[in-house]
Scaffold this active site. Structure first.
Site, short mmCIF file in Angstrom:
data_model
loop_
_atom_site.label_atom_id
_atom_site.label_comp_id
_atom_site.label_asym_id
_atom_site.label_seq_id
_atom_site.Cartn_x
_atom_site.Cartn_y
_atom_site.Cartn_z
N HIS A 282 2.92 2.44 13.74
CA HIS A 282 4.37 2.66 13.80
C HIS A 282 4.89 2.43 15.22
CE1 HIS A 282 4.41 4.08 9.70
NE2 HIS A 282 3.34 4.80 9.98
N ARG B 239 11.80 -7.35 16.14
CA ARG B 239 11.78 -6.86 14.76
C ARG B 239 12.82 -5.78 14.53
NH1 ARG B 239 10.25 -1.95 13.06
NH2 ARG B 239 9.42 -1.68 10.94
N GLY C 114 9.01 1.31 1.33
CA GLY C 114 8.05 1.39 2.42
C GLY C 114 8.74 1.84 3.69
N GLU D 265 8.21 6.27 0.75
CA GLU D 265 7.06 6.03 1.63
C GLU D 265 5.83 6.73 1.05
OE1 GLU D 265 4.29 5.04 4.05
OE2 GLU D 265 6.28 4.13 4.26
N GLU E 263 6.16 2.16 -7.08
CA GLU E 263 5.89 1.94 -8.50
C GLU E 263 5.88 3.23 -9.31
OE1 GLU E 263 4.38 -1.57 -6.27
OE2 GLU E 263 4.25 0.60 -6.01
N GLU F 117 10.92 -3.62 5.19
CA GLU F 117 10.18 -4.44 6.15
C GLU F 117 8.79 -4.60 5.56
OE1 GLU F 117 7.68 -5.61 7.97
OE2 GLU F 117 7.74 -4.35 9.77
N GLU G 123 -1.32 -7.96 3.45
CA GLU G 123 -1.02 -6.59 3.00
C GLU G 123 -0.22 -6.58 1.71
OE1 GLU G 123 0.70 -4.51 6.33
OE2 GLU G 123 -1.29 -3.92 7.05
#
Length: 340
Positions: A28, A37, A61, A83, A112, A126, A135
């Site tokens: 992070h 970014r 996320g 998250e 999900e 992101e 990933e």
């Protein structure tokens, strides 16, 4: 049935391993310290304030929650910050610290299995990894889009493009030449190490390094594009494209570099680029080294195609299939991987 259960169990373990990586502060810190970014997302979100004003957003996320905070600053009434890792607890603290408890709801869950009680007007995420697809978080964004995004809703970012270019990597030459220089340093000839170093460096594993514009041997080619408003799960499993290059001049060709851009919609379009021609990002560039470096000259033609797909062992990892021909010579093939 037993095989299906085994595959689901294996996927669950792989997901847990992935989410565990995001429970450490280092990743992070690296992402938020990447000003290209983070400012790119901030500008894109704030430039969309008219589209977000008074509306509902899903942050897929969410990590530490910084994008959710940007969305509230842009006027969003409600944000669902999803998250799956333990850092969701810290995201809740970030939300509280910024006085947004009444507007941001942090959900500790994979998207999900998240329970979101309403359709949303926008999705922000992101999701990009090395070479865009490492990933493999994009399928989660597509899942969220199909399940919760209202017709006409917006996705931030809304498009992605992948590029490839032939490269000369001066770092490789420096690392190989080192073994010829050891004798001058210590009086011990270790030049026999060079072939071993060569095989270790120019192997089948995709590398992540920072290139300069001088390392690029031809104009880059865009080989894949994604429209996140309509792309399907099947489409993102195999990204394929062809390329043709004409080299700028005489050089050693070590391999190929991959990078990507993502584009945000709005009155003022914002593009976040990981190109070697732009500012450095934590994604850098992804490098595919050939087995042997090859001499090229001005106008040497390089043709071929590339396919990116998930690993059979772990779908969050990445593999690449590269076919190429140099100067009209023999067509060669090399397989690469990132992760297992």
């Amino acid at each position: 049935m037993a095989l299906l259960k085994k595959r689901k169990h294996e996927r669950s373990e792989q997901d847990q391993e992935y989410f565990q990586c995001y429970s450490d502060v280092s990743i992070h810190e690296e992402m938020i310290a990447d000003t290209v970014r983070t400012n790119g997302y901030k500008q894109a979100i704030l430039h969309n304030h008219c589209a977000l004003q008074g509306l509902t957003v899903l942050d897929v996320g969410a990590g530490t929650g910084i994008l959710s905070v940007f969305c509230v600053q842009a006027g969003a009434t409600r944000v669902y910050a999803v998250e799956a890792s333990a850092v969701s607890q810290l995201a809740s603290h970030v939300v509280t610290l910024n006085g947004m408890d009444n507007k941001v709801k942090v959900l500790n869950s994979p998207v999900e299995s998240a329970e979101i009680p309403e359709q949303v007007d926008a999705i922000v995420s992101e999701w990009m990894g090395y070479a865009l697809m490492y990933e493999s978080m994009l399928p989660s964004v597509i899942y969220a889009r199909d399940k919760w995004l209202k017709p006409g809703g917006i996705i931030l970012p809304s498009a992605a493009d992948l590029f490839i270019a032939p490269i000369n990597d001066r770092v490789v030459e420096s690392r190989l030449d080192f073994w010829n220089e050891v004798k001058g340093l210590y009086g011990v000839d270790m030049s026999c190490m060079r072939p071993f170093a060569h095989s270790c460096i120019m192997n089948k594993e995709m590398a992540v390094n920072l290139l300069s514009p001088e390392d690029v041997l031809s104009f880059p080619v865009r080989f894949a594009s994604l429209d996140l408003n309509v792309c399907t799960q099947e489409e993102v499993r195999n990204l394929h494209g062809s390329f043709q290059f004409s080299c700028f001049g005489s050089s050693l060709l070590h391999g190929f570099a991959l990078w990507f851009t993502v584009t945000f919609p709005g009155e003022k379009t914002v593009t976040l680029s990981t190109s070697p021609y732009g500012e450095e990002t934590h994604w850098k560039q992804t490098l595919l080294y050939l087995d042997e470096e090859i001499q090229v000259e001005q106008d040497t033609d390089i043709t071929g195609d590339i396919t990116l797909s998930p690993s059979d062992v772990n779908p969050r990892h990445l593999r690449a299939l590269l076919n190429y021909s140099i100067g009209g010579g023999l067509r060669r093939t090399k397989h690469f991987h990132m992760g297992t």
